[in-house]
Design a protein around this motif. Structure first.
Motif, short mmCIF file in Angstrom:
data_model
loop_
_atom_site.label_atom_id
_atom_site.label_comp_id
_atom_site.label_asym_id
_atom_site.label_seq_id
_atom_site.Cartn_x
_atom_site.Cartn_y
_atom_site.Cartn_z
N ASP A 149 159.38 37.34 27.40
CA ASP A 149 159.15 36.05 26.38
C ASP A 149 160.59 35.56 26.20
OD1 ASP A 149 158.97 34.83 23.65
OD2 ASP A 149 157.19 34.53 24.33
N THR B 209 159.65 33.68 30.46
CA THR B 209 158.61 32.92 30.39
C THR B 209 159.05 31.36 30.23
OG1 THR B 209 158.42 32.83 28.09
CG2 THR B 209 156.75 34.01 29.32
N ILE C 49 151.29 33.26 24.08
CA ILE C 49 151.32 34.31 24.90
C ILE C 49 151.09 35.56 23.73
CG2 ILE C 49 152.77 35.69 26.39
CD1 ILE C 49 154.30 33.19 27.22
#
Length: 169
Positions: free
Chosen positions: A13, A41, A50
């Motif tokens: 992330d 991401t 997410i």
């Protein structure tokens, strides 16, 4: 015939700072599964889109079997620490000792690291506050017992389980 070396792919992330990215790469390298690719991401996704903070895709059964070897004990301990820290990169709270409940800043939502089997897609969810016995049982896990996943550690039963697998049986 030789076994092919383990290779991991990491999808992080955007919240994962560079320091933790380096720690994650080092942790997987120390466990014999060096990441061949580390990506972030895309920008337009938010944390709500997410549910995980890191997705690691690798040959999972071989990786888990290797975790039980005495030779990687120190590397495995380091990996568990990185799991705790990575799951809450926005936190400045000191990491709790193994087995203790981790304090969370007000409003912070811990997001797990997910290990994904590269061939079957089966997921194992590593929450940041897993007890030591969860990691012990993880090293002996037989993934052929599960079809769907994701696997979560059930603290009451003291075992890894897939609610979706159980629902289909």
């Amino acid at each position: 015939m030789t076994d092919a070396p383990l290779r991991a792919e990491l999808l992080l992330d955007r919240e994962v700072p560079e320091e933790l990215r380096r720690e994650l790469v080092a942790a997987f390298e120390g466990l014999g599964a060096p990441p061949v690719r580390v990506r972030h991401t895309v920008d337009h996704r938010g944390a709500a889109d997410i549910p995980w903070i890191v997705l690691a895709s690798l040959p999972l059964q071989a990786f888990l079997t290797g975790l039980g070897a005495e030779a990687v004990k120190d590397a495995y301990d380091a990996f568990k620490g990185v799991v705790r820290r990575t799951a809450r990169p926005e936190s400045r709270t000191p990491v709790a000792p193994p087995g203790a409940q981790q304090a969370r800043p007000e409003g912070a939502v811990a997001r797990p690291i997910v290990l994904q089997d590269a061939s079957t897609g089966l997921d194992i969810v590593l929450e940041p506050d897993l007890p030591a016995e969860a990691y012990e049982r993880l090293t002996a896990l037989d993934l052929t017992e599960f079809a769907v996943g994701p696997l979560h550690y059930d603290r009451d039963r003291g075992s890894w389980r897939s609610l979706l697998d159980e629902a289909t049986n």
